[in-house]
Scaffold this motif. Structure first.
Motif, PDB file in Angstrom:
ATOM      1  N   TYR A  86       4.108 -17.517  -1.357  1.00 35.83           N
ATOM      2  CA  TYR A  86       4.517 -16.848  -0.117  1.00 35.83           C
ATOM      3  C   TYR A  86       3.707 -15.557   0.090  1.00 35.83           C
ATOM      4  O   TYR A  86       3.266 -15.255   1.199  1.00 35.83           O
ATOM      5  CB  TYR A  86       6.023 -16.548  -0.169  1.00 35.83           C
ATOM      6  CG  TYR A  86       6.580 -16.010   1.120  1.00 35.83           C
ATOM      7  CD1 TYR A  86       6.824 -16.865   2.200  1.00 35.83           C
ATOM      8  CD2 TYR A  86       6.857 -14.658   1.288  1.00 35.83           C
ATOM      9  CE1 TYR A  86       7.327 -16.383   3.399  1.00 35.83           C
ATOM     10  CE2 TYR A  86       7.363 -14.167   2.481  1.00 35.83           C
ATOM     11  CZ  TYR A  86       7.594 -15.040   3.533  1.00 35.83           C
ATOM     12  OH  TYR A  86       8.083 -14.558   4.726  1.00 35.83           O
TER      13      TYR A  86
ATOM     14  N   THR B 295       7.483 -22.528   3.048  1.00 40.35           N
ATOM     15  CA  THR B 295       7.671 -21.807   1.785  1.00 40.35           C
ATOM     16  C   THR B 295       8.781 -20.775   1.935  1.00 40.35           C
ATOM     17  O   THR B 295       9.644 -20.638   1.063  1.00 40.35           O
ATOM     18  CB  THR B 295       6.350 -21.130   1.347  1.00 40.35           C
ATOM     19  OG1 THR B 295       5.334 -22.118   1.351  1.00 40.35           O
ATOM     20  CG2 THR B 295       6.456 -20.515  -0.027  1.00 40.35           C
ATOM     21  N   GLY B 296       8.770 -20.057   3.057  1.00 41.65           N
ATOM     22  CA  GLY B 296       9.801 -19.047   3.316  1.00 41.65           C
ATOM     23  C   GLY B 296      11.187 -19.663   3.319  1.00 41.65           C
ATOM     24  O   GLY B 296      12.127 -19.108   2.747  1.00 41.65           O
TER      25      GLY B 296
ATOM     26  N   LEU C  62       4.112 -20.725   6.220  1.00 39.89           N
ATOM     27  CA  LEU C  62       5.054 -19.593   6.173  1.00 39.89           C
ATOM     28  C   LEU C  62       6.493 -20.113   6.252  1.00 39.89           C
ATOM     29  O   LEU C  62       7.350 -19.729   5.443  1.00 39.89           O
ATOM     30  CB  LEU C  62       4.777 -18.645   7.347  1.00 39.89           C
ATOM     31  CG  LEU C  62       5.689 -17.420   7.445  1.00 39.89           C
ATOM     32  CD1 LEU C  62       5.207 -16.308   6.531  1.00 39.89           C
ATOM     33  CD2 LEU C  62       5.763 -16.894   8.879  1.00 39.89           C
TER      34      LEU C  62
END
Ligand SMILES: Nc1ncnc2c1ncn2[C@@H]1O[C@H](COP(=O)(O)OP(=O)(O)OP(=O)(O)O)[C@@H](O)[C@H]1O
Ligand SMILES: [Mg+2]
Length: 373
Positions: free
Chosen positions: A154, A188-189, A185
């Motif tokens: 991240y 993974t976030g 983004l």
């Protein structure tokens, strides 16, 4: 999980020390500046691979030496484990587990589980959201190996995405590339958010009851995950991803203008309340201490729940900060948990731990002597 032996060589103000730890309580007594926190740091370093202090790694090595090493012998799930850490000025540190060299220091996280409590931890309550994110990041990393990997990934995604945002209008191809980085983004976030949500719920489950006991059933602690992309309440995974997506699309112009990623778990926070009021702003010193004590004890329980064994508990100089009632509560709580306590004043502690099986050590100018009688 029990740490049996600690060997340190040229670490901070120590020359060469070998300490046999008791599987219950270990008390290190010494005046200011004798090496108590240094000793804690050596155990913490063997667990997390980094110091909890601000110093550079070279400063961990004794000022007069070039190399230092720490060796820990422990038992976890009935296996004997030896962790060796080698530090050399100007070089990257090396970690060996049962003689096998790790590729990255971060791989050692989760082998020796620890919970540390120092007076400095008040910053988790009083400090900026960074402190609270750091707190949950280290904790989750200790029990979920994938989380460390996600955090690393991240961080790289944010760096790359920010470069694209900064140069969005100067490079034509960025208009396509940004979509790829948006997906990275969000995916993974999103995983980080799920780990955090789960962890904070567990933290809440344990700490609320602990705080209730500490306060004699008079006050109520509450924790909530302040997820930067919006509230997760009553939302399934698809809805959470959609919400993240919407945040990114709606604020994209703003992000380009500022040249930085404005939404995602790198902006998360945890809100800690006592009787409905935010502890950071309205809590008294004592309430804030009780809150942090509750969080730390909750951490211990989560590790126990996850790995089936208690972590080693490191209490650096926290006794003097607590009133008699809280000291008593803490000492009673740690029964059955291997604990290392440092203190300048042993009087109260001796009374409180009268019936405990314990080792007592004296630290003087980096020399450690076992004074258990
Ligand atoms: N790399 C190093 N080499 C030699 N000495 C060091 C090094 N780094 C720190 N020290 C010294 O170690 C000493 C002990 O530090 P430490 O923080 O462990 O003390 P302490 O016993 O915890 O004291 P306090 O009760 O004040 O917290 C300090 O005087 C510091 O100067
Ligand atoms: Mg200290």
């Amino acid at each position: 999980m029990i740490v049996n032996k600690l060997k340190i060589k040229n670490f901070r103000n120590f020359k060469e020390e070998t300490i046999d730890l008791n599987n219950s309580l270990n008390i290190f007594i010494g005046d200011n500046g004798q090496g108590k926190t240094n000793l804690m740091e050596s155990i913490y370093l063997s667990s997390i691979g980094r110091t909890f202090r601000l110093n550079s790694e070279n400063e961990l090595i004794n000022f007069k030496e070039n190399k230092s090493c720490i060796e820990i012998s422990m038992v976890k799930n009935n296996y004997n484990i030896k962790i060796e850490l080698f530090l050399e000025k100007g070089k990257r540190k090396q970690v060996l587990v049962n003689g096998i060299k790790l590729d990255k220091t971060a791989e050692m996280i989760g082998i020796l589980n620890n919970v540390i409590f120092t007076p400095d931890d008040m910053k988790i309550i009083k400090g900026s959201p960074i402190e609270r994110r750091k707190f949950v990041n280290i904790d989750i990393s200790q029990i979920k190996p994938k989380y460390k990997y996600l955090l690393n990934r991240y961080k790289k995604i944010i760096t790359e995405r920010n470069i694209i945002l900064k140069n969005y209008y100067t490079k034509a191809e960025n208009k396509d590339i940004i979509n790829i980085w948006n997906d990275y983004l969000i995916n993974t976030g999103f995983e980080i958010i799920l780990f955090r949500n789960d962890y904070i719920n567990k933290l809440k489950k344990y700490s609320v009851d602990i705080y209730k006991d500490i306060s004699g059933n008079k006050e109520k602690l509450d924790l909530s995950y302040c997820c930067n992309i919006g509230s997760l309440d009553n939302k399934d995974n698809d809805r959470i991803k959609k919400m993240f997506n919407e945040k990114i699309s709606m604020n994209f112009k703003q992000e380009v203008l500022r040249g930085t990623t404005l939404y995602g778990p790198h902006k998360d926070d945890i809100i800690i309340k006592i009787d409905g009021k935010e502890c950071k702003y309205f809590g008294s010193q004592g309430q804030q201490r009780s809150a942090i004590l509750s969080l730390k004890l909750a951490e211990i329980e989560i590790i126990k729940e996850e790995i089936g064994e208690y972590p080693i508990l490191l209490l650096d100089d926290v006794m003097s900060e607590l009133d008699n009632k809280r000291k008593g509560y803490l000492i009673n709580y740690i029964k059955g948990i291997q604990t290392v306590i440092t203190t300048t004043d042993d009087y109260d502690l001796n009374v409180l731990t009268k019936n405990y099986n314990k080792n007592i050590f004296y630290i003087d100018k980096g020399k450690i002597s076992n004074i258990t009688n």
